[in-house]
Design a protein around this motif. Structure first.
Motif, PDB file in Angstrom:
ATOM      1  N   MET A 164      50.517  14.232 115.934  1.00 23.07           N
ATOM      2  CA  MET A 164      50.528  12.840 116.338  1.00 23.07           C
ATOM      3  C   MET A 164      49.742  12.649 117.633  1.00 23.07           C
ATOM      4  O   MET A 164      50.001  11.739 118.395  1.00 23.07           O
TER       5      MET A 164
ATOM      6  N   PRO B  71      45.599  -0.842 116.517  1.00 20.55           N
ATOM      7  CA  PRO B  71      44.307  -1.210 115.956  1.00 20.55           C
ATOM      8  C   PRO B  71      43.709  -2.343 116.788  1.00 20.55           C
ATOM      9  O   PRO B  71      44.419  -3.032 117.501  1.00 20.55           O
ATOM     10  N   THR B  72      42.425  -2.519 116.691  1.00 24.71           N
ATOM     11  CA  THR B  72      41.797  -3.650 117.373  1.00 24.71           C
ATOM     12  C   THR B  72      42.230  -4.922 116.684  1.00 24.71           C
ATOM     13  O   THR B  72      42.784  -4.909 115.594  1.00 24.71           O
TER      14      THR B  72
ATOM     15  N   ALA C 212      46.851  11.659 118.070  1.00 22.76           N
ATOM     16  CA  ALA C 212      46.051  10.435 118.066  1.00 22.76           C
ATOM     17  C   ALA C 212      46.807   9.280 118.713  1.00 22.76           C
ATOM     18  O   ALA C 212      46.219   8.453 119.393  1.00 22.76           O
ATOM     19  N   HIS C 213      48.124   9.253 118.500  1.00 21.61           N
ATOM     20  CA  HIS C 213      48.900   8.156 119.079  1.00 21.61           C
ATOM     21  C   HIS C 213      48.859   8.216 120.597  1.00 21.61           C
ATOM     22  O   HIS C 213      48.842   7.207 121.264  1.00 21.61           O
TER      23      HIS C 213
ATOM     24  N   ASN D 221      46.462   9.085 122.281  1.00 19.25           N
ATOM     25  CA  ASN D 221      45.171   8.569 122.736  1.00 19.25           C
ATOM     26  C   ASN D 221      45.113   7.054 122.625  1.00 19.25           C
ATOM     27  O   ASN D 221      44.084   6.458 122.887  1.00 19.25           O
ATOM     28  N   GLY D 222      46.180   6.466 122.182  1.00 22.27           N
ATOM     29  CA  GLY D 222      46.210   5.023 122.089  1.00 22.27           C
ATOM     30  C   GLY D 222      45.638   4.483 120.789  1.00 22.27           C
ATOM     31  O   GLY D 222      45.435   3.286 120.646  1.00 22.27           O
ATOM     32  N   GLU D 223      45.394   5.353 119.823  1.00 20.21           N
ATOM     33  CA  GLU D 223      44.759   4.866 118.593  1.00 20.21           C
ATOM     34  C   GLU D 223      45.717   4.138 117.679  1.00 20.21           C
ATOM     35  O   GLU D 223      45.310   3.549 116.694  1.00 20.21           O
ATOM     36  N   ILE D 224      47.003   4.206 117.991  1.00 21.49           N
ATOM     37  CA  ILE D 224      47.965   3.553 117.109  1.00 21.49           C
ATOM     38  C   ILE D 224      47.757   2.045 117.118  1.00 21.49           C
ATOM     39  O   ILE D 224      48.020   1.361 116.165  1.00 21.49           O
TER      40      ILE D 224
END
Lengths: 177, 228
Positions: free
Chosen positions: B1, B11-12, B3-4, B6-9
């Protein structure tokens, strides 16, 4: 300390069902859903406390849906590729589910994992293989096809055009780094 | 996890709109569909030996009771005032987090409780799992079953019956922590002066149970036996 598993089913049951439906079709999704939560129930007491439960479930759901998809195909009797048996109450969404079912595998899976399952593209890429950029492109291509082919989405044209224009201009959705 | 982290959770905005629009277009998954799926899951969990704790609620004159069972038997009965969510969290921590709502598994419990509250049942005939009760408290809980329907015993009498005549306060604690109230009748243990005393379900619930049983026992005494 893990909460009661019932809480997990109630919180994430609908999301898992949408992912299963997108990957394997509305009819066989029930089997995939049950197998997903059965596997999760088995592993629940030993799941890392800090894990993102929904992402974990979506990943399992994708795997179980593929298992069901393969098993169904092995049983031969290629009745139809598209889900035909749909409960009456769900009929109003058949057009979009059918449109999803017609997408190429990779696009369908990317849409299921990212847009229905909420996985970031980096994790979609982990599941499907390839790069995050390729995963994003597959999802975007899938969404573009859905907008073109699903009547239900025709009404939301403004947003759809904007989305396509942005892609046309070379902007991307930017949630991969 | 990672990626989370890194703040990718998040979405734009554009992706979020697409996702929302897709979810809206696919409509909510209705409750009946999910209920059917949960039944399917319960069947498979039981088949695979993964249904460690099954629970349901039972409505009655004392409000809604939560009842929970392991494969060994009834493990918990809880009143609303005990906070059902907290009780389920406690079961997850002390028994197993493999907890599912499976009403069918507790049909017999629900039926016997209905009969008891209707005054047509004087004894529960259910397998019990007393794993939440240990040591002296467990000994007390086991002795409680000996107090007959419509009768009462004092805390001191129960202490003596459990083999520790001076442990009167400990009997009070054991009764308060009885994991299966109503079914194991801690409500029949009262103060030496005859007043009901404290109860996990509240003093009013204890008084109501004692009144129910007093009504069920005819003035001439306990006729014994229990209706089918």
């Amino acid at each position: 300390m893990h909460p009661p598993f019932e809480d997990v089913v109630r919180a994430h049951g609908a999301t898992v069902l949408r992912v299963c439906r997108a990957v394997v079709g509305v009819h066989d999704a029930q089997d995939a859903w049950a197998e997903t939560f059965l596997a999760a129930l088995r592993a629940w007491p030993t799941l890392d406390e800090g894990a993102n439960v929904e992402a974990w479930l979506v990943t399992i759901a994708h795997r179980k849906a593929i298992d069901v998809w393969r098993a169904t195909r092995r049983r031969a009797v290629p009745v139809a590729e598209l889900p035909e048996r749909v409960d009456a109450g769900e009929g109003r969404d058949l057009d979009l589910w059918a449109a999803i079912a017609r997408l190429p595998d990779r696009q369908r899976h990317a849409v299921a994992l990212h847009h229905l399952g909420g996985l970031p593209y980096a994790e979609v890429a982990d599941v499907l293989g390839g790069t995050p950029a390729a995963a994003r492109r597959a999802a975007a291509d899938g969404i573009a096809t859905l907008r073109r082919t699903s009547l239900r989405w025709a009404g939301g044209g403004d947003e759809g055009r904007q989305d396509r224009e942005r892609h046309g201009d070379g902007h991307d959705e930017g949630d991969e780094r | 996890m990672t990626a989370h982290e890194n703040g990718e959770i998040r979405p734009t905005a554009l992706t979020a709109r697409t996702t929302d629009a897709l979810a809206a277009a696919l409509a909510p998954v209705d409750d009946a569909t999910l209920d059917g799926l949960r039944t399917l899951l319960a069947e498979r969990a039981e088949r695979d030996g993964l249904l460690d704790v099954a629970y349901r609620t039972v409505d009655g004159p004392l409000g809604t009771l939560l009842v929970a069972a392991t494969p060994a038997g009834l493990v918990r009965v809880a009143f609303e005032v005990q906070d059902h969510a907290a009780v389920l969290a406690d079961l997850a921590a002390r028994v197993s987090p493999r907890v599912l709502a499976v009403p069918r598994r507790l049909d017999a419990v629900a039926r016997q409780l209905d009969e008891y509250f209707a005054g047509t049942r004087r004894r529960f005939d259910l397998p019990l799992d007393l794993r939440l009760s240990h040591g002296f408290r467990r000994a007390v809980v086991e002795h409680l079953a000996e107090i007959a329907y419509g009768r009462t015993a004092s805390y001191a009498q129960v202490a003596a019956a459990a083999g520790s005549p001076r442990a009167v306060r400990a009997v009070g604690t054991a009764c308060a922590l009885n994991p299966v109230p109503v079914v194991v009748p801690c409500h029949r243990v009262v103060r030496s002066d005859g007043t009901p005393g404290r109860y996990a379900g509240g003093a009013a619930a204890k008084a109501a149970l004692l009144a129910l049983e007093a009504d069920g026992v005819a003035p001439g005494g306990d006729r014994g036996g229990r209706p089918a």
